[in-house]
Motif scaffolding. Structure first.
Motif, PDB file in Angstrom:
ATOM      1  N   SER A 141       0.936  -1.148   0.264  1.00 21.96           N
ATOM      2  CA  SER A 141      -0.093  -0.076   0.057  1.00 21.96           C
ATOM      3  C   SER A 141       0.800   1.217  -0.148  1.00 21.96           C
ATOM      4  CB  SER A 141      -1.030  -0.110   1.282  1.00 21.96           C
ATOM      5  OG  SER A 141      -1.828   1.105   1.125  1.00 21.96           O
ATOM      6  N   THR A 142       0.465   2.343   0.755  1.00 24.24           N
ATOM      7  CA  THR A 142       1.210   3.670   0.693  1.00 24.24           C
ATOM      8  C   THR A 142       2.606   3.389   1.444  1.00 24.24           C
ATOM      9  OG1 THR A 142      -0.181   4.512   2.516  1.00 24.24           O
ATOM     10  CG2 THR A 142      -0.725   4.879   0.133  1.00 24.24           C
ATOM     11  N   GLY A 143       2.752   2.639   2.481  1.00 21.15           N
ATOM     12  CA  GLY A 143       3.761   2.378   3.156  1.00 21.15           C
ATOM     13  C   GLY A 143       3.681   3.533   4.341  1.00 21.15           C
ATOM     14  N   GLU A 144       2.616   4.354   4.618  1.00 20.51           N
ATOM     15  CA  GLU A 144       2.603   5.380   5.695  1.00 20.51           C
ATOM     16  C   GLU A 144       2.502   4.493   7.053  1.00 20.51           C
ATOM     17  OE1 GLU A 144      -0.718   7.778   5.085  1.00 20.51           O
ATOM     18  OE2 GLU A 144      -0.100   8.467   3.242  1.00 20.51           O
ATOM     19  N   THR A 145       1.808   3.422   7.271  1.00 20.77           N
ATOM     20  CA  THR A 145       1.657   2.830   8.428  1.00 20.77           C
ATOM     21  C   THR A 145       2.976   2.166   8.855  1.00 20.77           C
ATOM     22  OG1 THR A 145      -0.535   2.219   8.004  1.00 20.77           O
ATOM     23  CG2 THR A 145       0.681   0.783   9.823  1.00 20.77           C
ATOM     24  N   LEU A 146       3.711   1.539   8.002  1.00 21.54           N
ATOM     25  CA  LEU A 146       4.931   0.898   8.300  1.00 21.54           C
ATOM     26  C   LEU A 146       6.037   2.060   8.470  1.00 21.54           C
ATOM     27  CD1 LEU A 146       6.245  -1.877   8.249  1.00 21.54           C
ATOM     28  CD2 LEU A 146       6.955  -1.366   5.578  1.00 21.54           C
ATOM     29  N   ASN A 147       6.157   2.989   7.694  1.00 23.41           N
ATOM     30  CA  ASN A 147       6.897   4.002   7.953  1.00 23.41           C
ATOM     31  C   ASN A 147       7.006   4.662   9.342  1.00 23.41           C
ATOM     32  OD1 ASN A 147       7.743   7.242   7.436  1.00 23.41           O
ATOM     33  ND2 ASN A 147       9.169   6.045   6.432  1.00 23.41           N
ATOM     34  N   ALA A 148       5.682   4.974   9.908  1.00 24.87           N
ATOM     35  CA  ALA A 148       5.239   5.304  11.185  1.00 24.87           C
ATOM     36  C   ALA A 148       5.742   4.447  12.179  1.00 24.87           C
ATOM     37  CB  ALA A 148       3.860   5.956  11.310  1.00 24.87           C
ATOM     38  N   MET A 149       5.554   3.005  12.087  1.00 19.64           N
ATOM     39  CA  MET A 149       6.114   2.227  13.047  1.00 19.64           C
ATOM     40  C   MET A 149       7.588   2.095  13.209  1.00 19.64           C
ATOM     41  SD  MET A 149       3.331  -0.963  12.330  1.00 19.64           S
ATOM     42  CE  MET A 149       4.155  -1.841  13.683  1.00 19.64           C
ATOM     43  N   ALA A 150       8.160   2.140  11.918  1.00 18.22           N
ATOM     44  CA  ALA A 150       9.716   1.959  11.694  1.00 18.22           C
ATOM     45  C   ALA A 150      10.458   3.137  12.486  1.00 18.22           C
ATOM     46  CB  ALA A 150      10.101   2.069  10.580  1.00 18.22           C
ATOM     47  N   ARG A 151       9.832   4.301  12.354  1.00 17.68           N
ATOM     48  CA  ARG A 151      10.598   5.608  12.897  1.00 17.68           C
ATOM     49  C   ARG A 151      10.178   5.597  14.510  1.00 17.68           C
ATOM     50  NH1 ARG A 151       9.893  10.721   8.897  1.00 17.68           N
ATOM     51  NH2 ARG A 151      11.010   9.744   6.994  1.00 17.68           N
ATOM     52  N   ALA A 152       9.151   5.058  14.754  1.00 19.54           N
ATOM     53  CA  ALA A 152       8.802   5.009  16.249  1.00 19.54           C
ATOM     54  C   ALA A 152       9.607   4.093  16.940  1.00 19.54           C
ATOM     55  CB  ALA A 152       7.113   4.595  16.495  1.00 19.54           C
ATOM     56  N   VAL A 153      10.050   2.961  16.509  1.00 18.14           N
ATOM     57  CA  VAL A 153      10.815   2.068  17.006  1.00 18.14           C
ATOM     58  C   VAL A 153      12.296   2.489  16.819  1.00 18.14           C
ATOM     59  CG1 VAL A 153      11.859  -0.463  16.635  1.00 18.14           C
ATOM     60  CG2 VAL A 153       9.409  -0.201  16.349  1.00 18.14           C
ATOM     61  N   CYS A 154      12.836   2.897  15.775  1.00 17.18           N
ATOM     62  CA  CYS A 154      14.165   3.550  15.630  1.00 17.18           C
ATOM     63  C   CYS A 154      14.406   4.607  16.775  1.00 17.18           C
ATOM     64  CB  CYS A 154      14.388   3.978  14.383  1.00 17.18           C
ATOM     65  SG  CYS A 154      14.496   2.739  13.022  1.00 17.18           S
ATOM     66  N   ALA A 155      13.439   5.469  16.899  1.00 21.97           N
ATOM     67  CA  ALA A 155      13.712   6.585  17.650  1.00 21.97           C
ATOM     68  C   ALA A 155      13.815   6.048  19.221  1.00 21.97           C
ATOM     69  CB  ALA A 155      12.380   7.561  17.690  1.00 21.97           C
TER      70      ALA A 155
END
Length: 284
Positions: free
Chosen positions: A19-33
């Motif tokens: 899909s757009t990748g928005e959900t995955l991108n938000a999750m990845a950034r939250a974890v990496c932070a």
């Protein structure tokens, strides 16, 4: 004495989505932070829905080894990605799987494999689009009193207190938000006097030092000189004092955005929308 410098660890994160990748991108950034001294290099592969697209994604993943996260629902594409990652000896993580499995067990319903279901063109989607158009059309005091009476919330504050980005973020949550600036040496904008009593008005403030820094950077980016008062810390302090007095006099809730992200400010406003409307003072 020798001071050892802290060196950040760079690593590749591959985000593969059908899909757009928005959900995955938000999750990845939250974890990496949550990991200090690390700097992820993001590689985003959105709308991956064919074997050829998956092959191209795997080629790029092979060229930059790292962690792979995905939200691929189609079984054959998912198998191809997982098999490719095993061959490359890279971790392949489907972060939504545990959540969906738990919810499926609780509801007793099988998980749908429909791609992009969260982006369906339903009434909520059109509500968000209308809210976005409203925020753009009622930015920085635009729009008459009658239009402002259609708002869910009106943000008030001095220059550079994140009024516009907060309104845009709220719009993506389906909230109709307008904003009105407070200008030094000018009376309270008359639009505020004509709003319906049930519309939430929120005052935004920030520390004078922080505002001075933001305003100086703004002037530099625009190659503009508005005069010393605009970015002068003492002048800004007076602006904040006048703003606070106005907010206190009107009984409007106040949010200090100095150390808040736009997302945090928006979350506090949404809480106010769903809470009691007769409480002023600063929001924790």
């Amino acid at each position: 004495m020798t001071v050892s410098a802290r060196i950040a660890t760079y690593f590749h994160v591959h985000l593969v989505s059908d899909s757009t990748g928005e959900t995955l991108n938000a999750m990845a950034r939250a974890v990496c932070a949550r990991f200090s001294d690390t700097l992820p290099i993001e590689h985003i592969y959105a709308l991956v829905r064919s074997p050829r697209q998956m092959e191209r994604a795997l080629e790029e993943i092979a060229a930059a080894p790292g962690i792979v996260m995905h939200t691929i629902a189609e079984p054959e594409l998912r198998a191809a990605l997982e098999e490719g990652c095993r061959a490359l000896e890279m971790p392949c993580i489907a972060p939504l799987d545990p959540v969906m499995a738990s919810m499926s067990r609780y509801l007793g319903i099988a998980v749908s494999s429909r791609v992009g279901a969260q982006h369906a063109l339903d009434s909520d989607y059109f509500d968000r689009m209308e809210a976005l158009n409203y925020a753009i059309g009622h930015d920085d005091g635009a729009g008459g009193p009658q239009d402002l009476n259609q708002a869910d919330v009106v943000l008030v504050g001095v220059s550079r207190t994140s009024k516009t980005p907060t309104c845009i973020y709220l719009a993506h949550r389906g909230v109709r938000a307008a904003n009105i600036p407070l200008v030094p040496h000018m009376p309270v904008p008359p639009q505020l006097r004509e709003l319906r009593k049930d519309i939430l008005i929120v005052g935004l403030i920030a520390s004078p030092d922080r505002l001075a820094q933001i305003r100086r950077n703004r002037l530099l980016s625009l190659k503009e000189d508005r005069g010393s008062d605009y970015a002068d810390t003492d002048a800004i302090r007076q602006e904040i004092i006048h703003a606070r007095r106005l907010f206190e006099r009107e009984g409007w809730p106040v949010i200090d955005v100095t150390r808040r992200s736009v997302e945090e400010t928006a979350a506090a406003i949404i809480n106010l929308l769903h809470g009691p409307r007769d409480q002023g003072g600063e929001v924790a």
